[in-house]
Each structure stands twice: as C-alpha cells, then as structure tokens.
Design a protein around this motif. Structure first.
Motif, short mmCIF file in Angstrom:
data_model
loop_
_atom_site.label_atom_id
_atom_site.label_comp_id
_atom_site.label_asym_id
_atom_site.label_seq_id
_atom_site.Cartn_x
_atom_site.Cartn_y
_atom_site.Cartn_z
N THR A 105 28.48 39.95 13.77
CA THR A 105 29.04 38.77 14.91
C THR A 105 29.89 37.61 14.18
N GLU A 106 30.13 38.09 13.02
CA GLU A 106 30.83 37.23 12.29
C GLU A 106 31.55 37.79 10.95
N LEU A 107 32.80 37.58 10.31
CA LEU A 107 33.18 38.14 9.27
C LEU A 107 34.10 37.00 8.34
N PRO A 108 34.12 37.14 7.04
CA PRO A 108 35.10 36.23 6.45
C PRO A 108 36.38 36.47 6.84
N VAL A 109 37.30 35.40 6.62
CA VAL A 109 38.71 35.76 6.83
C VAL A 109 39.43 35.33 5.39
N VAL A 110 40.27 36.25 4.99
CA VAL A 110 40.84 35.95 3.52
C VAL A 110 42.37 35.87 3.77
N GLU A 111 42.80 35.06 2.63
CA GLU A 111 44.41 34.77 2.64
C GLU A 111 44.64 34.95 1.20
N GLN A 112 45.49 36.07 1.06
CA GLN A 112 45.89 36.27 -0.58
C GLN A 112 44.74 36.32 -1.41
N LYS A 113 43.69 37.00 -1.16
CA LYS A 113 42.58 37.22 -1.84
C LYS A 113 41.56 36.13 -1.94
N LYS A 114 41.78 34.97 -1.43
CA LYS A 114 40.96 33.90 -1.33
C LYS A 114 40.45 33.62 0.10
N LEU A 115 39.21 33.02 -0.08
CA LEU A 115 38.45 32.87 1.36
C LEU A 115 39.23 31.82 2.22
N TYR A 116 39.57 32.05 3.33
CA TYR A 116 40.11 31.06 4.44
C TYR A 116 39.06 30.49 5.35
N ASN A 117 38.31 31.15 5.87
CA ASN A 117 37.27 30.65 6.66
C ASN A 117 36.28 31.99 7.17
N TYR A 118 35.73 31.65 8.43
CA TYR A 118 35.01 32.81 8.73
C TYR A 118 35.33 32.72 10.33
N ALA A 119 35.45 33.93 10.98
CA ALA A 119 35.44 34.38 12.55
C ALA A 119 34.34 34.73 12.88
N ARG A 120 34.10 34.33 14.21
CA ARG A 120 33.09 34.81 14.97
C ARG A 120 33.30 35.28 16.28
N LEU A 121 32.29 36.18 16.83
CA LEU A 121 32.91 36.95 17.93
C LEU A 121 32.74 35.91 19.04
#
Length: 219
Positions: A33-49
């Motif tokens: 129901t959610e997954l981490p979002v990455v930007e250039q191998k660094k954690l950006y935030n989390y996305a939720r369904l």
C-alpha cells in the motif's frame, strides 16, 4: 538482528520520474500500500496507494509528492527493536533502509519484523513477559537489565511502544518464569508493572491480558 539483514530483496522502490499510473500498477503488482520513492539513490519520500489514487495518472511522482527533507528511514545497523517505533510513529507498513551516506539500500516490511519479534519472544522456550510503564526520561535499558540480572534472570527480548498519554510501554521477555524477586525490585524502584504473563509465581496469565500485550505486534 539488524536492518540490513531484514531487507526484502523482492521489493523495489519507485523513482521520482515514474508516472502516477505506473506507480499505482507497480504497487498493486507488489502487493503493498506504500513504497519509498528515490531520487538519485537517495530517499525522496513515500508514495501511498490512497494518495496516488486521487491524482492525475500522467503526473510524475516529483510533481505529485513533495520532497521530504527528513524522510523516515532505518540505518543499516539499526537493531530490530528500533524499527517498530519508526513504523508506528510514521504510520508505515514498510521502511526504507539507507547507509551512512543516506544512500538507499532496500526495504523492510513490518510483517517480516513482526515474524522475527514473535520468534524472539518464544526464543529458548517458556519465559515470563513483563509489561512496564515508564516515562521516557526514566527509561535506561542497562539499568533494567542489571536489576533483572541481580535477581537471577536475563532479558531475551525487549519491545517498546507509546501509550496514548505519551508514556513508554516496555515489553520484556525473560529467560525465567520466576519473577517474584524481580517484581519486588521493580516495586522498590517505583516502576509500574502493568502486566505479567507466563510467570510461575504470578497469577496473570489469562488470554485477554495476553492479547493486550501482543496487540501492538499484530502476532
């Protein structure tokens, strides 16, 4: 067990360049129901369904989700028992793991953590479980361990969560089913013992109380 040993190799993060539609399909495919979002191998935030389902499908994730300067993440050497509070405080069912430079390493699922907690609470057979209530400023694991060891027992596992009024609820798994002397020591130290389970010399082993102690772990 530490965070790097709990990573689920089958789960992958989203990228900020993924579209909302692609992210939704990917999350459904992975059964999360959610997954981490990455930007250039660094954690950006989390996305939720629940969040993505209300957004235009063609939008990119970086257009839909604000960057979190301090996204919740486990360090690779965080202990198992440090992870549950992170999940609970941030209302997450999974957690990103990063290295000392903040680079993304992988994802841990709460259900995997719960499995290992259940195993640790039954490790080496029967042993009493104490549930203590303490203020954050009073909690010192080394002192608790010393008091318990002075009474002939050892701590096999410890789990902490917060009560509704901000206190710490500390669940301690012992290697002994005899707790009378330990309880006397805790009483002298003015430590509140909320529950005692599976103890030979203390009568509080009813199923209802046991369910309360383990409700937080969902096991």
């Amino acid at each position: 067990m530490i965070a790097s040993q709990l990573i689920n190799e089958h789960l992958c993060p989203l990228r900020i360049t993924d579209s909302v539609e692609a992210a939704l399909l990917f999350m459904i495919e992975q059964g999360v129901t959610e997954l981490p979002v990455v930007e250039q191998k660094k954690l950006y935030n989390y996305a939720r369904l629940s969040q993505l389902g209300t957004l235009p499908k063609t939008q990119k994730l970086h257009e839909s989700i604000a960057k979190n300067p301090f996204p919740p993440a486990a360090r690779s050497n965080n202990h198992l028992y440090e992870l549950v509070p992170m999940l609970a405080v941030n209302d997450l069912s999974l957690l990103a793991v990063v290295d000392d430079q903040g680079l993304f390493l992988g994802i841990i699922e709460q259900k995997n953590i719960n499995k290992h907690i259940a195993e640790s609470f039954t490790y080496r057979g029967m042993g009493a479980i104490l549930v203590l209530l303490m203020n954050d400023r009073d909690f010192a694991p080394s002192i608790l361990a010393r008091w318990i060891e002075e009474n002939g027992a050892k701590i096999l596992g410890i789990m902490i969560n917060h009560t509704s009024d901000g206190q710490l609820r500390i669940n301690i798994k012992l290697n002994s089913i005899k707790v009378k002397a330990i309880l006397a020591t805790l009483h002298r130290q003015q430590i509140v013992v909320e529950h005692v389970f599976m103890a030979e010399d203390h009568d509080e082993n009813d199923k209802k109380a046991f369910d309360i102690a383990f409700k937080f772990f969902d096991i």
